[in-house]
Design an enzyme around this catalytic site. Structure first.
Site, PDB file in Angstrom:
ATOM      1  N   VAL A 392      45.504  41.258  47.525  1.00 48.07           N
ATOM      2  CA  VAL A 392      45.518  40.345  46.382  1.00 48.07           C
ATOM      3  C   VAL A 392      44.245  40.470  45.558  1.00 48.07           C
ATOM      4  CG1 VAL A 392      45.533  37.908  45.714  1.00 48.07           C
ATOM      5  CG2 VAL A 392      47.081  38.720  47.508  1.00 48.07           C
ATOM      6  N   ASP A 393      43.111  40.613  46.225  1.00 46.63           N
ATOM      7  CA  ASP A 393      41.829  40.671  45.521  1.00 46.63           C
ATOM      8  C   ASP A 393      41.754  41.871  44.586  1.00 46.63           C
ATOM      9  OD1 ASP A 393      39.489  39.330  45.035  1.00 46.63           O
ATOM     10  OD2 ASP A 393      38.383  40.208  46.698  1.00 46.63           O
TER      11      ASP A 393
END
Length: 663
Positions: A392-393
């Site tokens: 996600v990052d």
């Protein structure tokens, strides 16, 4: 900023002087960043530094395989000796205290490289290791590696039976209830545990002298918890039961488990820079392949070794290893910082890396889909290739970069972005936050499993990633009126420390976490007059060093009382500056002093230097030095400051003209 009692022309004159210096610094930084760009595909990939455990493991692996290169082994030894602490041990981050696992590994590697225990540096190392408790105090992974070469007893290490891969996904404990990196490390290690490889080494290369009281008289097994009824003791009972079944050869599912583990491992080595694309996963997969009977010239083994050796950096006198490579992360941040600094959205130097990243978007399902079945594959990973493990990052940062650049195929760009946006939203956890690789990976009890002492068994939601996601969502039109944003805001408020700061899981530490949250809050429209925002800003101001910068050591993960405390670094100063600016704190002296620190520490070529670790792998266990953090974060901070100053000056002039008209 100057006192408001000064005449306007004096104040504006000083602002103009700072403005010109900042503009020159931004221009120099841009030139430096572009000079390090890959000429063919346009990406950026800085070195990723780590401690000496990787070099020590490199020596151990080649000794186990019988593939040592004597010249390279000596280069490894030189690298290890160069990084020894004055007290004789080895740290896991620069200027950090000696760590027992790193020190034992370094000592053992040096002995395998031919160094005598009478060597002055080894004598000092031995004294420090014994003072730290000796070999029995090292972590589980180190103990298992020592078993491979006969320096620890298999019966005394926590059991990692391959049968864990047979547990169904609905079962309370299964491999998808632990973090993705733990899976990549433990599945191949479970194969090694089952096969118990052993290579005899000369007695003079052994480390019996590192056992307090001698190896034969030392209790090698893990100690029971003082509290009789506890999760630790529960799992230790299970561990002893597994060991007992191993001894009497009651392993009815072992053959099937090994086949499933092998298949699981081989599948995830496809379309990847090795298993998990991280050092321990790749190294363990190499050992597992040999345990399963793969020859040194088998294509699977050769490919795994090639990926492993790619992580090495060889110089004239030394050899060191990277834990992985970071091209997607570095490229996304470099593009974002450059675009924010004023480089045109259609500049080919930004278009090429963005088109390169678009080609890297995930198109097949990976481990994340076990807990997120309905979402279509999308997102981006950290490395060159790691199809099973987008995170996600990285995905949010790539999306931020793509929002600032116009690529050649607008339709393809738009569709890719929408797929990624849908995927990121689908990864939101129950508590409103976002984790890195998995959704709702939060069963904290599993941190008590005996082999979980690498301190990263789980992948829970974190505020630093959640803050970045909010900034990303805001770039695509999301605001406080949207339900995912409101849920994330509640998570962030709940996680705030009493002093106003936020914990940083992936950057060191509270300065990073606080900055990421404040940027996210600003982006989605949270009023900077909110009490919890003001508390965070005040904490940042309080942590500023006398030289105008900010710094925080990795030690803050061990001792929260040292949060925000440490020598100033360019990257952490940039984070603090961006945090202040995100809260509209443009008139405080702290900001001006922070900008002054960045200006005075910039080198003539437009770069910054940094010797301390500001990246986090596993808190309290493994840290990272991102060589590009010192470049693109200061650029982004100076750019954000320049924009805020211009807006502030414009507002002051507007107010002055209005007052003049009224007068």
């Amino acid at each position: 900023m100057s006192d408001s009692s000064e005449p306007a022309e004096v104040r504006f004159g000083k602002i103009d002087d700072i403005k010109s210096r900042v503009a020159a610094a931004i221009d120099a930084s841009r030139r430096y960043l572009f000079s390090s760009q890959d000429r063919e595909e346009g990406y950026w990939c800085g070195e990723l530094g780590a401690d000496t455990t990787l070099v020590s493991d490199y020596v151990l692996l080649h000794r186990l395989l019988g593939t040592e290169d004597p010249v390279r082994t000596q280069k490894c030894a030189t690298e290890i000796l160069n990084r020894q602490n004055p007290d004789g041990g080895w740290p896991i981050y620069n200027d950090g205290p000696s760590n027992i696992s790193a020190s034992v590994k370094a000592y053992f590697a040096l002995k395998m490289a031919g160094y005598s225990p009478d060597h002055p540096q080894l004598q000092k190392a031995r004294e420090r290791i014994l003072a730290l408790g000796g070999v029995t105090e090292v972590n589980t992974f180190t103990k298992i590696y020592l078993c491979f070469l006969g320096q620890y007893d298999y019966d005394a290490v926590p059991a990692i039976p391959p049968e864990i891969v047979l547990f169904p996904k609905w079962f309370w404990f299964n491999i998808y209830e632990i973090s993705s990196w733990s899976r990549a490390i433990l599945v191949p290690l479970s194969i090694a545990y089952a096969k118990k490889p052993f290579k005899k080494i000369p007695a003079e290369e052994g480390i019996d002298e590192l056992f307090v009281g001698g190896r034969t008289r030392t209790q090698l097994r893990l100690h029971w918890a003082k509290k009789l009824v506890s999760w630790r003791n529960f799992f230790l009972v299970l561990d002893r039961l597994v060991h007992f079944l191993e001894q009497i050869h009651v392993r009815p599912l072992r053959s099937r488990a090994l086949k499933v583990a092998e298949k699981w491992m081989l599948e995830r080595m496809e379309m990847s820079d090795g298993l998990g694309a991280i050092y321990p996963g790749i190294m363990n997969s190499i050992i597992a392949l040999r345990c399963l009977g793969y020859s040194l010239d088998d294509p699977q083994f050769i490919r795994a070794m090639d990926e492993f050796e790619k992580l090495g950096i060889e110089e004239e006198a030394t050899f060191r290893m990277q834990p992985c490579m970071s091209p997607i992360w570095d490229t996304a941040y470099a593009v974002f910082a450059l675009a924010e600094s004023g480089v045109a959205a259609n500049d080919p130097r930004l278009v090429r890396p963005c088109e390169w990243m678009l080609r890297k978007q995930v198109t097949r399902k990976g481990d994340w889909c076990v807990k997120n079945r309905k979402a279509a594959p999308a997102g981006w990973y950290f490395e060159f290739n790691n199809e099973f493990y987008p995170d996600v990052d990285d995905s949010a940062q790539v999306m931020l970069a793509l929002s600032r650049v116009k690529t050649g195929n607008e339709s393809y760009h738009t569709k890719s972005v929408q797929r990624a946006l849908d995927w990121i939203l689908s990864m939101q956890c129950k508590n409103g936050g976002w984790a890195s690789f998995d959704k709702n990976n939060t069963r904290m009890v599993f941190q008590n499993i005996p082999f979980a002492d690498h301190n990263a068994m789980l992948d829970p939601p974190t505020v630093d990633i959640t803050g970045r996601v909010l900034e990303c969502l805001a770039s695509y039109g999301y605001s406080l009126k949207d339900e995912p944003v409101r849920r994330a805001l509640e998570f962030i408020k709940h996680e705030q420390a009493v002093d106003g700061s936020w914990f940083g899981r992936w950057g060191v530490n509270y300065i990073y976490g606080t900055m990421q949250v404040l940027r996210g809050l600003e982006a989605v429209g949270v009023d900077y007059h909110e009490t919890f925002v003001l508390q965070a800003v005040e904490w940042l101001r309080m942590m500023q060093n006398p030289d105008g910068g900010w710094g925080e050591t990795c030690g803050s993960y061990d001792d929260p009382n040292t949060k925000g405390v440490g020598p100033s670094t360019p990257s952490q100063t940039a984070w603090a500056v961006m945090g202040l600016l995100a809260a509209n704190d443009t008139r405080n002296d702290s900001l001006q002093h922070g900008i002054a620190y960045l200006l005075k520490t910039q080198r003539r070529d437009g770069s910054w230097d940094e010797t301390l670790y500001t990246g986090t792998g596993f808190p309290r266990v493994f840290y990272l030095m991102y060589y590009m953090y010192r470049q693109y974060f200061p650029l982004l901070a100076l750019t954000t400051y320049a924009k805020a100053s211009a807006a502030s000056q414009e507002e002051q002039l507007r107010v002055a003209r209005r007052d003049q008209q009224r007068g």
